[in-house]
Design a protein around this motif. Structure first.
Motif, short mmCIF file in Angstrom:
data_model
loop_
_atom_site.label_atom_id
_atom_site.label_comp_id
_atom_site.label_asym_id
_atom_site.label_seq_id
_atom_site.Cartn_x
_atom_site.Cartn_y
_atom_site.Cartn_z
N ASP A 130 0.83 -1.20 0.00
CA ASP A 130 0.00 0.00 0.00
C ASP A 130 0.86 1.25 0.00
O ASP A 130 1.93 1.28 0.59
CB ASP A 130 -0.90 0.02 1.24
CG ASP A 130 -1.99 -1.01 1.14
OD1 ASP A 130 -2.08 -1.64 0.07
OD2 ASP A 130 -2.72 -1.19 2.12
N LEU B 169 -11.03 8.20 -8.50
CA LEU B 169 -10.08 7.11 -8.29
C LEU B 169 -10.68 6.09 -7.34
O LEU B 169 -10.19 5.86 -6.25
CB LEU B 169 -8.77 7.66 -7.72
CG LEU B 169 -8.03 8.59 -8.67
CD1 LEU B 169 -6.90 9.28 -7.96
CD2 LEU B 169 -7.53 7.83 -9.87
N GLU B 170 -11.79 5.51 -7.75
CA GLU B 170 -12.46 4.54 -6.89
C GLU B 170 -12.37 3.16 -7.53
O GLU B 170 -12.01 3.03 -8.70
CB GLU B 170 -13.90 4.95 -6.67
CG GLU B 170 -14.65 5.23 -7.95
CD GLU B 170 -16.01 5.85 -7.63
OE1 GLU B 170 -16.99 5.33 -8.13
OE2 GLU B 170 -16.06 6.82 -6.87
N PRO B 171 -12.67 2.12 -6.77
CA PRO B 171 -12.60 0.78 -7.33
C PRO B 171 -13.49 0.67 -8.56
O PRO B 171 -14.63 1.11 -8.54
CB PRO B 171 -13.11 -0.11 -6.21
CG PRO B 171 -12.98 0.68 -4.98
CD PRO B 171 -13.06 2.11 -5.37
N GLY C 48 -16.72 -4.27 -10.59
CA GLY C 48 -16.29 -5.64 -10.38
C GLY C 48 -14.96 -5.75 -9.67
O GLY C 48 -14.45 -6.84 -9.46
N ALA D 217 -12.98 -5.04 -6.26
CA ALA D 217 -13.36 -4.73 -4.88
C ALA D 217 -12.45 -3.69 -4.26
O ALA D 217 -12.72 -3.21 -3.19
CB ALA D 217 -13.35 -5.99 -4.06
N TRP D 218 -11.31 -3.41 -4.93
CA TRP D 218 -10.39 -2.43 -4.34
C TRP D 218 -10.62 -1.07 -4.92
O TRP D 218 -9.73 -0.36 -5.24
CB TRP D 218 -8.94 -2.88 -4.54
CG TRP D 218 -8.60 -3.98 -3.62
CD1 TRP D 218 -9.45 -4.60 -2.74
CD2 TRP D 218 -7.35 -4.64 -3.48
NE1 TRP D 218 -8.79 -5.58 -2.07
CE2 TRP D 218 -7.50 -5.63 -2.51
CE3 TRP D 218 -6.12 -4.49 -4.09
CZ2 TRP D 218 -6.47 -6.47 -2.13
CZ3 TRP D 218 -5.12 -5.32 -3.71
CH2 TRP D 218 -5.28 -6.30 -2.74
#
Lengths: 656, 108
Positions: free
Chosen positions: B80, B100-102, B105, B107-108
């Motif tokens: 990380d 900047l989101e997952p 499909g 999950a991160w």
């Protein structure tokens, strides 16, 4: 010429090897045992030390012993002083001589053969450059030898340093004292006997047994931490696979921020004007870490919100729940999990406020009494569109369900899960809710199939979701009722039925007017007989023909299919359903665990036929052995220790 | 997009005037920036994006992330990135702004 000569000298004096040899004689610096001997008044010529004169402290046993054997500490010190003085003078002479470029200094060297260290030093100091060169070469050779040794390589790896020479020097220095000699420990400066097992300290000196034990312990702890960290990473990787997370690529910045924020939530005072969607994400993470309590709850209470989700309310008290209604007057959608303290007084307070809930999701609120439920629904039921109640066993009863048709004229979604009170009477009442589109029931008391058939005949036509979880005794009549009445179903779940047969499923999926399911869960619809697990003469549960029929009807629209433990589906049916000319583009998740005949070939066929598949579960499929998983997809539950093998560089490549 | 591929680098400008020159391929992880460059906006022609709501400190960290993402995009078990706790909230807002989101499909 002159400069190089000084340089060489300076280096030779600074080398740990020579320092060590000198320090073994109490000349440069007094070692602690020598301090014991310094009770005698020092000479006036002594410039350092600063010991009080003529003051006699308690004498140590060693001092007594030495005095008894006629060994005077003072004498030793005086000798050392003299030798040092001589060395200094001689060094000065030497430099003067060199300044005058006169080489005849050998006569100036005093007779100090009793001290080998001094001997080398003086010889070196006095020697011409050629001799110096030779000594240096000898040292260089020794260093080369050490550099080639295994010990050096090991140390270098451990130190991870590029400074070869430093390490080699340290090793050279460390090799100086031989076993059975006395040496001062590098850390605690205690004197001890050197053995073949003596350890080197951090800067190359030897360590006494106590200190080496401490260092050993530290090293072991470090190594263990490294091992545990590696094991933790591996475990996390496997855990991610079980969660369906493919750990390729870094986490998104948002996830990183949310994780950091959740870790440091006690530093946060206010979220400011963060958008609700972000607040919800933080709330999820926080609840996962069980950090939501009275204090952190305040962070999430924004007066303008219409939606409030408490994902873990276990640490919240009655007052906290009341506070939610005080702070968020425009609340429309409320979700509370583990809301143990959501009790009658909270419901009373809710009824005094002008809050019109459209969506109520309560999980674990077991302390709301039956009469309060009825009162709440009658007073606040009108705007209610969705009611989901989980694990509220005791007081959510048939009587509460009986109120719903009249009290909630707009209810479209009803979910009652893990309920021990509701019986067939309550279920029959659901048939009166004409507006219902989504129905989920997970009841502990058994309900006869006829009641389900009756409900479906009344409200089945507009139902979009039908979930009947753990219905052991429901039979083909329910399937036939679904076939007859349900025309717009997109999600269907019937689990653990031991009475439905393959023929029933075939009838359901053949010429069904419903346009096609997106979500189908028929897990554990199978014959349970541990004595004859392979025999299924009555074709109980979903078997080959039913599976073929269901894929023919809904396959193209299915996104999520769960046929967990429908173990009488034959392998050739899988091959036929996922054959080369078939394509299921919508399929994202497939669960085929505990089906005996699934093998590597079938898994490969599935990956080919479902190009958008994200996750395939094959727990207990012992014939799945060495299957290659296309990159970006996840195969969960492979029965070997290696886990899944990823193949290919991008999503585009297919499995073998 | 044709002229974008010729220009390997983008300039991102913060509200207090700091300019960051970023590898375009790395910055395109953000759908926001991608959208700015795809359309016939002035950003697409000048290869220069100005963010009047983001400070230099935060933008620097975002740029750090772009390159961290670019370096690790195909790796497994990525360590990380460190996020300083004090700028966590601002950075979260910026992450939201840059989308900047997952992904779907993911999950991160």
């Amino acid at each position: 010429m002159q400069v190089t000569c000084f340089g060489v000298k300076a280096v030779s004096c600074n080398r740990p090897s020579s320092r060590r040899r000198v320090s073994s004689v109490p000349s440069d610096q007094p070692s602690p045992p020598c301090k014991e001997l310094h009770h005698q008044p020092p000479l006036s010529t002594m410039s350092r030390g600063g010991y009080p004169r003529r003051v006699m402290g308690p004498q140590s046993a060693l001092t007594d012993y030495l005095a008894a054997h006629n060994i005077s500490a003072n004498q030793i010190r005086l000798d050392a002083e003299r030798r040092r003085r001589e060395a200094q003078e001689q060094q000065q002479n030497n430099s003067q001589n060199q300044a005058n470029t006169e080489a005849s200094t050998s006569s100036a060297a005093p007779d100090v053969t009793d001290n080998p260290a001094r001997a080398t030093r003086s010889r070196r100091a006095a020697a011409p450059i050629a001799q110096d060169e030779e000594a240096r070469k000898r040292e260089q050779r020794a260093i080369e030898k050490i550099k080639a040794s295994k010990k050096f390589q090991k140390r270098k790896r451990a130190a991870d340093s590029d400074e070869d020479d430093d390490i080699a020097m340290a090793l050279l220095a460390a090799s100086a004292p031989l076993p059975n000699q006395q040496e001062n420990c590098e850390i605690c400066a205690k004197r001890f006997t050197v053995t073949a097992y003596s350890r080197n300290g951090p800067s190359g000196g030897l360590l006494c047994p106590e200190c080496s034990r401490d260092i050993d312990k530290e090293d072991a702890a470090k190594q263990k931490a490294r091992r545990v960290a590696a094991a933790g990473r591996r475990r996390q990787f496997q855990s991610n696979i079980l969660d369906g997370i493919c750990a390729i690529g870094p986490k998104s910045l948002m996830t990183l921020c949310i994780e950091t924020l959740a870790k440091n939530i006690d530093l946060a005072e206010d979220f400011g004007d963060m958008p609700p969607i972000l607040i919800d994400k933080v709330a999820r993470k926080l609840s996962k870490l069980r950090l939501l309590d009275s204090r952190t709850l305040s962070l999430f209470l924004t007066p303008t919100a219409e939606e409030f989700h408490v994902y873990d309310g276990a640490k919240l008290g009655q007052d906290d729940f009341i506070r939610i209604f005080q702070m968020v007057p425009g609340l429309k959608r409320l979700k509370i999990r583990n809301g143990i303290h959501f009790k009658d007084p909270v419901v009373d307070y809710l009824m005094t406020r002008h809050i019109e809930l459209e969506d109520l999701y309560l999980h674990g609120a077991n302390l709301i009494s039956e009469s309060k439920w009825i009162e709440l629904l009658q007073k606040r039921g009108k705007p209610l569109r969705s009611l989901r109640v989980y694990f509220t066993d005791k007081h959510f009863t048939d009587a509460v369900l009986a109120v719903l048709p009249t009290a909630c004229p707009n209810l479209t979604r009803l979910k009652v899960c893990h309920n021990q009170q509701v019986t067939g009477t309550g279920v029959a009442a659901i048939g009166q809710i004409k507006t219902l589109r989504h129905l989920s029931l997970d009841l502990r008391k058994s309900v006869h199939s006829d009641i389900y058939v009756d409900v479906l005949s009344k409200i089945g036509r507009q139902l979009e979701t039908l979930c009947l979880t753990r219905v052991n005794e429901t039979d083909n009549t329910v399937l036939d009722a679904i076939h007859t009445y349900c025309r717009s179903l997109s999600k269907l779940r019937i689990t653990e039925s031991e009475a439905m047969t393959d023929a029933g499923f075939v009838r359901l999926f053949t010429d069904w007017a419903s346009p096609g399911l997106k979500y189908l869960d028929l897990q554990k619809c199978c014959q349970i007989d541990s004595a004859h697990p392979r025999e299924n003469p009555d074709n109980i549960g979903l078997c080959s023909d039913g599976f073929r029929a269901l894929m023919a009807h809904s396959g193209r629209k299915l996104r999520n299919l769960n046929i967990h433990a429908c173990r009488h589906i034959r392998g050739e049916v899988f091959e036929e359903v996922f054959s080369k000319d078939k394509l299921y583009e919508d399929m994202e998740k497939l669960e085929i665990s505990f089906i005996e005949e699934v093998n590597d070939y079938i898994v490969g066929c599935i990956f080919r036929a479902c190009p958008n598949l994200k996750e395939l579960n094959v727990f207990g499929c012992m014939k799945v052995r060495d299957v290659r998983v296309p990159r970006g997809k996840i195969l969960v539950g492979v029965p070997n220790a290696r886990g899944m093998m990823i193949e290919g560089q991008s999503d585009g490549e297919d499995a073998v | 997009m044709a002229e974008d591929t010729e220009n390997k680098y983008l300039t991102l400008v913060s509200n207090d005037g700091f300019e960051f020159v970023v590898l375009a391929e790395a910055a395109l992880v953000s759908p926001t920036i991608k959208g700015m460059l795809r359309s016939p906006f002035v950003e697409a022609q000048t290869n220069r994006c100005t963010f009047p709501e983001i400070s230099g400190v935060v933008l620097e960290k975002v740029v750090d992330y772009f390159h961290y993402w670019y370096r690790n995009r195909d790796k497994e078990n990525v360590p990380d990135m460190e996020i300083p706790a004090e700028m966590c909230l601002e950075l979260l807002m910026a992450a939201n702004y840059f989308n900047l989101e997952p992904g779907p499909g993911q999950a991160w």
